[in-house]
Design a protein around this motif. Sequence first.
Motif, PDB file in Angstrom:
ATOM      1  N   THR A  52      43.262  46.733  36.361  1.00  0.00           N
ATOM      2  CA  THR A  52      43.724  46.620  34.983  1.00  0.00           C
ATOM      3  C   THR A  52      43.778  45.166  34.549  1.00  0.00           C
ATOM      4  OG1 THR A  52      46.070  46.433  35.561  1.00  0.00           O
ATOM      5  CG2 THR A  52      45.148  48.666  35.339  1.00  0.00           C
ATOM      6  N   LEU A  53      43.907  44.951  33.247  1.00  0.00           N
ATOM      7  CA  LEU A  53      44.034  43.592  32.721  1.00  0.00           C
ATOM      8  C   LEU A  53      45.271  42.918  33.291  1.00  0.00           C
ATOM      9  CD1 LEU A  53      43.238  41.289  30.809  1.00  0.00           C
ATOM     10  CD2 LEU A  53      44.500  42.480  28.989  1.00  0.00           C
ATOM     11  N   ASN A  54      46.357  43.660  33.440  1.00  0.00           N
ATOM     12  CA  ASN A  54      47.574  43.080  33.982  1.00  0.00           C
ATOM     13  C   ASN A  54      47.389  42.647  35.434  1.00  0.00           C
ATOM     14  OD1 ASN A  54      50.469  42.461  33.625  1.00  0.00           O
ATOM     15  ND2 ASN A  54      50.733  43.992  35.243  1.00  0.00           N
ATOM     16  N   ASP A  55      46.647  43.447  36.219  1.00  0.00           N
ATOM     17  CA  ASP A  55      46.336  43.057  37.599  1.00  0.00           C
ATOM     18  C   ASP A  55      45.561  41.743  37.630  1.00  0.00           C
ATOM     19  OD1 ASP A  55      47.446  45.441  38.642  1.00  0.00           O
ATOM     20  OD2 ASP A  55      45.560  46.506  38.310  1.00  0.00           O
ATOM     21  N   THR A  56      44.585  41.635  36.735  1.00  0.00           N
ATOM     22  CA  THR A  56      43.764  40.431  36.684  1.00  0.00           C
ATOM     23  C   THR A  56      44.594  39.225  36.264  1.00  0.00           C
ATOM     24  OG1 THR A  56      41.824  41.771  36.116  1.00  0.00           O
ATOM     25  CG2 THR A  56      41.683  39.413  35.690  1.00  0.00           C
ATOM     26  N   LYS A  57      45.476  39.418  35.287  1.00  0.00           N
ATOM     27  CA  LYS A  57      46.349  38.321  34.847  1.00  0.00           C
ATOM     28  C   LYS A  57      47.231  37.834  35.998  1.00  0.00           C
ATOM     29  CE  LYS A  57      46.917  39.213  29.870  1.00  0.00           C
ATOM     30  NZ  LYS A  57      47.901  39.522  28.825  1.00  0.00           N
ATOM     31  N   MET A  58      47.859  38.776  36.695  1.00  0.00           N
ATOM     32  CA  MET A  58      48.757  38.411  37.791  1.00  0.00           C
ATOM     33  C   MET A  58      48.009  37.658  38.882  1.00  0.00           C
ATOM     34  SD  MET A  58      51.069  41.878  38.088  1.00  0.00           S
ATOM     35  CE  MET A  58      51.873  41.308  39.582  1.00  0.00           C
ATOM     36  N   ALA A  59      46.791  38.122  39.221  1.00  0.00           N
ATOM     37  CA  ALA A  59      45.993  37.456  40.249  1.00  0.00           C
ATOM     38  C   ALA A  59      45.579  36.060  39.796  1.00  0.00           C
ATOM     39  CB  ALA A  59      44.760  38.298  40.578  1.00  0.00           C
ATOM     40  N   SER A  60      45.269  35.913  38.512  1.00  0.00           N
ATOM     41  CA  SER A  60      44.854  34.619  37.973  1.00  0.00           C
ATOM     42  C   SER A  60      45.981  33.606  38.039  1.00  0.00           C
ATOM     43  CB  SER A  60      44.382  34.782  36.525  1.00  0.00           C
ATOM     44  OG  SER A  60      43.307  35.686  36.434  1.00  0.00           O
ATOM     45  N   VAL A  61      47.170  34.021  37.605  1.00  0.00           N
ATOM     46  CA  VAL A  61      48.331  33.126  37.627  1.00  0.00           C
ATOM     47  C   VAL A  61      48.672  32.742  39.066  1.00  0.00           C
ATOM     48  CG1 VAL A  61      50.800  32.938  37.116  1.00  0.00           C
ATOM     49  CG2 VAL A  61      49.255  33.992  35.452  1.00  0.00           C
ATOM     50  N   LEU A  62      48.609  33.709  39.979  1.00  0.00           N
ATOM     51  CA  LEU A  62      48.908  33.426  41.386  1.00  0.00           C
ATOM     52  C   LEU A  62      47.904  32.439  41.965  1.00  0.00           C
ATOM     53  CD1 LEU A  62      50.573  33.981  43.917  1.00  0.00           C
ATOM     54  CD2 LEU A  62      49.082  35.936  44.386  1.00  0.00           C
ATOM     55  N   LEU A  63      46.628  32.614  41.662  1.00  0.00           N
ATOM     56  CA  LEU A  63      45.606  31.694  42.156  1.00  0.00           C
ATOM     57  C   LEU A  63      45.874  30.275  41.664  1.00  0.00           C
ATOM     58  CD1 LEU A  63      41.796  32.297  42.388  1.00  0.00           C
ATOM     59  CD2 LEU A  63      42.658  30.168  41.429  1.00  0.00           C
ATOM     60  N   VAL A  64      46.186  30.127  40.383  1.00  0.00           N
ATOM     61  CA  VAL A  64      46.438  28.796  39.823  1.00  0.00           C
ATOM     62  C   VAL A  64      47.675  28.173  40.458  1.00  0.00           C
ATOM     63  CG1 VAL A  64      47.029  27.521  37.730  1.00  0.00           C
ATOM     64  CG2 VAL A  64      45.257  29.281  37.657  1.00  0.00           C
ATOM     65  N   ARG A  65      48.738  28.946  40.628  1.00  0.00           N
ATOM     66  CA  ARG A  65      49.960  28.409  41.232  1.00  0.00           C
ATOM     67  C   ARG A  65      49.717  27.952  42.663  1.00  0.00           C
ATOM     68  NH1 ARG A  65      54.446  29.095  38.233  1.00  0.00           N
ATOM     69  NH2 ARG A  65      54.453  30.697  36.602  1.00  0.00           N
ATOM     70  N   LYS A  66      48.992  28.753  43.433  1.00  0.00           N
ATOM     71  CA  LYS A  66      48.701  28.375  44.814  1.00  0.00           C
ATOM     72  C   LYS A  66      47.801  27.150  44.870  1.00  0.00           C
ATOM     73  CE  LYS A  66      47.927  31.724  47.795  1.00  0.00           C
ATOM     74  NZ  LYS A  66      47.384  32.974  48.404  1.00  0.00           N
ATOM     75  N   LEU A  67      46.865  27.059  43.928  1.00  0.00           N
ATOM     76  CA  LEU A  67      46.002  25.886  43.872  1.00  0.00           C
ATOM     77  C   LEU A  67      46.812  24.639  43.550  1.00  0.00           C
ATOM     78  CD1 LEU A  67      43.114  24.769  43.982  1.00  0.00           C
ATOM     79  CD2 LEU A  67      42.898  25.286  41.549  1.00  0.00           C
ATOM     80  N   PHE A  68      47.748  24.743  42.599  1.00  0.00           N
ATOM     81  CA  PHE A  68      48.621  23.616  42.277  1.00  0.00           C
ATOM     82  C   PHE A  68      49.405  23.176  43.513  1.00  0.00           C
ATOM     83  CE2 PHE A  68      49.468  23.144  37.477  1.00  0.00           C
ATOM     84  CZ  PHE A  68      48.143  23.394  37.182  1.00  0.00           C
ATOM     85  N   LEU A  69      49.969  24.144  44.221  1.00  0.00           N
ATOM     86  CA  LEU A  69      50.754  23.835  45.418  1.00  0.00           C
ATOM     87  C   LEU A  69      49.909  23.112  46.449  1.00  0.00           C
ATOM     88  CD1 LEU A  69      53.294  24.195  47.217  1.00  0.00           C
ATOM     89  CD2 LEU A  69      52.344  26.399  47.919  1.00  0.00           C
TER      90      LEU A  69
END
Length: 276
Positions: free
Chosen positions: A146-163
């Motif tokens: 779903t779009l919500n699944d994709t959004k959650m995965a996108s935000v998680l990827l960016v946060r982990k990349l920042f870390l």
Amino acid sequence: MATGPMCMRKKGETMEWTGLFDNELRTEQQSLVYVKRMMAVAVSSITYLRGIFPEDAYRSRYLEDLCIKVLRQDCRTPGASKVVKWMMGCFDALEKRYLQMVFIGVHTNPDERNCIIESYQFKFKYTDKGPQMDVLRNQKVETQMTLNDTKMASVLLVRKLFLLMQNLEALPSDINLSMKLYYYDDVTPADYQPPGFQEGVCDSLWFEGSAVHFRVGGVQTAHHALSLRVAAEQSRVEKLQEGNHIRDSRPSTGEPPRPLLPRLGGSQVTPVRITT
């Protein structure tokens, strides 16, 4: 040496997911745009948080509570403008469904472009029916992403990349960047070359010391899948090793055939001087 700080959204600013991504992912074209923007966000975040290009090479976009710095398409900084052109070539191969992997290397010696201190690997997959997500571990039940699944995965990827980016040791003042593209040979014409790239040679890469690999994350839509892995020389990840953050202990897989190197005035790398 200066490194790019994490830019948090100021109090009172509105949510601006749509400033980066659409709220619809039903068609293949919408999916394509989404994946392009995710790659642009990731590459821009890497170069910004590693302090590779100056502040004026970026513009601000917001993703939940994070301020994302995205490379300007009309950027006048020589090295940054070349990275933007590289991404345009990647997008051409992505549109044609030829692109399998993008490999970005960070080098300290322009004469030894196969010797790297950091690397960033983007992998792409394509599907007509859309990737399926297993929602019950012990039962064979599947549902469409779903779009919500994709959004959650996108935000998680960016946060982990920042870390990850903020816990790596600072880069040297003089570095070189290179990019290689790898294709799906069964669908890619033998003479295909995206804008700004030329036929390369399949050679080996090595690190200045032992490499530590990190699996940052992945994003799926109904038509595309993108994943990101990072590798860095072991002495540069001491802070992350202490906390054991997002480490992937499995060895990296072999590289697929037919790499392409960017055409940069006869050179395969672009020099960058980091602001001190």
